[in-house]
Each structure stands twice: as structure tokens, then as C-alpha cells.
Design an enzyme around this catalytic site. Structure first.
Site, PDB file in Angstrom:
ATOM      1  N   GLU A  12       0.816  -1.217   0.000  1.00 23.90           N
ATOM      2  CA  GLU A  12       0.000   0.000   0.000  1.00 23.90           C
ATOM      3  C   GLU A  12       0.851   1.270   0.000  1.00 23.90           C
ATOM      4  OE1 GLU A  12      -4.151  -1.523   2.016  1.00 23.90           O
ATOM      5  OE2 GLU A  12      -2.455  -1.233   3.363  1.00 23.90           O
ATOM      6  N   GLY A  78     -12.444  -4.012   1.173  1.00 20.27           N
ATOM      7  CA  GLY A  78     -13.504  -4.849   0.635  1.00 20.27           C
ATOM      8  C   GLY A  78     -14.739  -3.977   0.419  1.00 20.27           C
ATOM      9  N   MET A 172      -9.403  -3.133   7.878  1.00 16.29           N
ATOM     10  CA  MET A 172      -8.909  -3.580   9.178  1.00 16.29           C
ATOM     11  C   MET A 172      -8.082  -2.545   9.950  1.00 16.29           C
ATOM     12  SD  MET A 172      -7.928  -7.486   7.937  1.00 16.29           S
ATOM     13  CE  MET A 172      -7.680  -8.120   9.602  1.00 16.29           C
ATOM     14  N   GLU A 173      -8.054  -1.283   9.468  1.00 12.16           N
ATOM     15  CA  GLU A 173      -7.228  -0.273  10.141  1.00 12.16           C
ATOM     16  C   GLU A 173      -7.849   1.114  10.265  1.00 12.16           C
ATOM     17  OE1 GLU A 173      -6.060  -1.759   7.244  1.00 12.16           O
ATOM     18  OE2 GLU A 173      -4.978  -3.419   8.191  1.00 12.16           O
ATOM     19  N   ASP A 196     -11.706  -6.154  -3.499  1.00  9.97           N
ATOM     20  CA  ASP A 196     -12.551  -7.362  -3.472  1.00  9.97           C
ATOM     21  C   ASP A 196     -13.904  -6.955  -2.909  1.00  9.97           C
ATOM     22  OD1 ASP A 196     -10.633  -7.428  -0.860  1.00  9.97           O
ATOM     23  OD2 ASP A 196     -12.669  -8.030  -0.348  1.00  9.97           O
TER      24      ASP A 196
END
Ligand code: 4EZ
Length: 230
Positions: A12, A78, A172-173, A196
Site C-alpha cells: 500500500e 472490501g 482492518m485499520e 474485493d
């Protein structure tokens, strides 16, 4: 102004490091921090490793030790909203933690006493992003991003997160970074390109699109940096 740019994974921030060219690096608290000047700004760049805990460490160090006065997150997510296709960009209006559950005490999902269920990102950075999107002729979505310590690869879990938080994307962050910035009173902006759609095919899509989607997000973030006032 000193600006923190962070991602969770090496992939990233790689496109950002490639674009800035030369930088110095130093290690602290389990991360490598890259420093350079770009677009008239001092930048500190790092990837945290995946999840809420690692990302909170990195964000805290960027603000406290490196003195960053603003934080921009670039990465992938996602997609939940049906409008979001792989490669599309979404900026977080607000963020929440979908895996927080003290509902046994009557609290709503995502709520921690003395905190807030949703944390709003900086409105000025969002309007700057909207201008950049128009000029670059890019569709930029705005919506709620839900964060949790889970790679979501199930239509059921994804649907639950959508119903419970009205979230448009998940990762997730973002929310842990938002929480750090809120508590240090530092303006922040969370940008994600879809890798995704968090369903049964998520891990295959993620592997296939991590790099290209990370590049989309990084390019946009750097354009924002160039346009920030000195
Ligand atoms: C977490 N990031 C993925 C980390 C994947 C593999 C070793 C973004 C993300 C994500 N997070 C992209 N798609 C996701 C999904 N379906 N669920 C959670 O920020 C680690």
C-alpha cells in the site's frame, strides 16, 4: 506542514515511496518510517502491518514522535455497497469498529463507553478530495467504512456489517487510525480503493487486485498532497 501518510501493508505504500523518489529511513517501535519532502511538504510515510492494534501504534508514533500535523491513509478495502466495483475509490465520511461487542451491557454494536460509535473524518480534506476527483475525472465515493480485526470473506458477515452500521466498505485499520487522530485532535483522511467484495471470492480477488488498487489509492493521495496549502 508535516504530513503522515500511512498504509497497512508494504504494497500500500510502495507506490508512494516510488513516486517521491528519495527519502531517509529510521526504525522505531517495530516500523520503518520514511521521511522526505514532496510538493513543498515534509512527509513521514510508513506501513503499520495489518489490523487495529498495529495501525494504532504506527499512527501514534507518527503524531507524537514525528510531529505529523495531519494524517492521510492510503490502501485497499472490501466493497459492501453494490455501487463499488474493484478499483473504485471510497473516502470515509465516518468510521466504526464492526467487531466491538459489549452488547451484553445494553450498548450498541461498535460502541465503547466514553468513545463514539462513529468517528468523522476531516471535512476540509474531504472537500479537497472531491475537487481532486473532479479535476482528475475520477469517480470518488464517500461513505461509512467499518473496521475490524477480520478479513471478511463471507456474504453473511458482510451483510450484517451493512445492516448494522450502514457501511459501504470494510477493512482492518481505518477506525483505529481515526481513533488515534481524534484523540490527538489531528485532522485525518482515509482513502481506500476496492480490492474485493468481501464475499466468498474475496481472498482470490484480494490477491489479484491488491497492487493495482493500492496504486489507484496512492496516486490520488499524492495528488491531494500536492494541492494542500503550505
Ligand atoms: C485490511 N486490508 C486487507 C488485509 C488482508 C491478507 C494477508 C484491506 C482489505 C480487507 N479487510 C481488503 N479487503 C478486505 C476484506 N475483505 N476484509 C477486511 O485493511 C490481509
Amino acid at each position: 506542514m508535516k504530513i503522515a501518510i500511512m498504509g497497512a501493508m508494504r504494497e500500500e505504500i510502495d507506490p508512494i515511496l516510488a513516486a517521491v523518489g528519495t527519502y531517509t529511513s529510521s526504525q522505531h517501535a517495530g516500523n520503518v518510517f520514511y521521511e522526505c519532502v514532496y510538493g513543498g511538504h515534509e512527509l513521514v510515510i510508513a506501513y503499520s502491518k495489518i489490523g487495529k492494534v498495529f495501525s494504532a501504534i504506527t499512527a501514534s508514533v507518527m503524531l507524537e514522535r514525528f510531529g505529523a500535523q495531519m494524517l492521510l491513509f492510503s490502501g485497499v478495502a472490501g466493497g459492501i455497497s453494490k455501487e463499488l466495483k474493484i478499483g473504485d475509490l471510497i473516502m470515509a465520511s465516518s468510521l466504526c469498529q464492526h467487531d466491538v461487542d459489549i452488547t451484553a451491557f445494553g450498548h450498541p454494536f461498535g460502541f465503547i463507553p466514553e468513545g463514539t460509535l462513529m468517528i468523522e473524518s476531516d471535512p476540509q480534506l474531504r472537500s479537497l478530495a472531491s475537487e481532486v476527483a473532479i479535476d482528475m475525472k475520477i469517480d470518488l465515493y464517500e461513505g461509512i467504512i467499518a473496521t475490524g480485526d477480520q478479513f471478511v470473506a463471507s456474504s453473511e458477515r458482510k451483510e450484517w456489517i451493512h445492516q448494522t452500521f450502514d457501511a459501504d466498505a470494510l477493512e482492518m485499520e481505518g477506525s483505529s487510525v481515526a481513533c488515534v487522530c481524534q484523540n490527538f485532535a489531528i485532522p485525518f483522511f482515509i482513502l481506500r480503493a476496492i480490492s474485493d467484495t468481501a464475499d466468498g471470492g474475496a481472498s482470490d480477488d484480494f490477491d489479484a487486485f491488491l497492487k493495482t488498487s493500492a496504486q489507484v489509492s496512492a496516486t490520488f493521495i499524492l495528488e491531494m498532497v500536492k494541492r494542500l496549502e503550505n
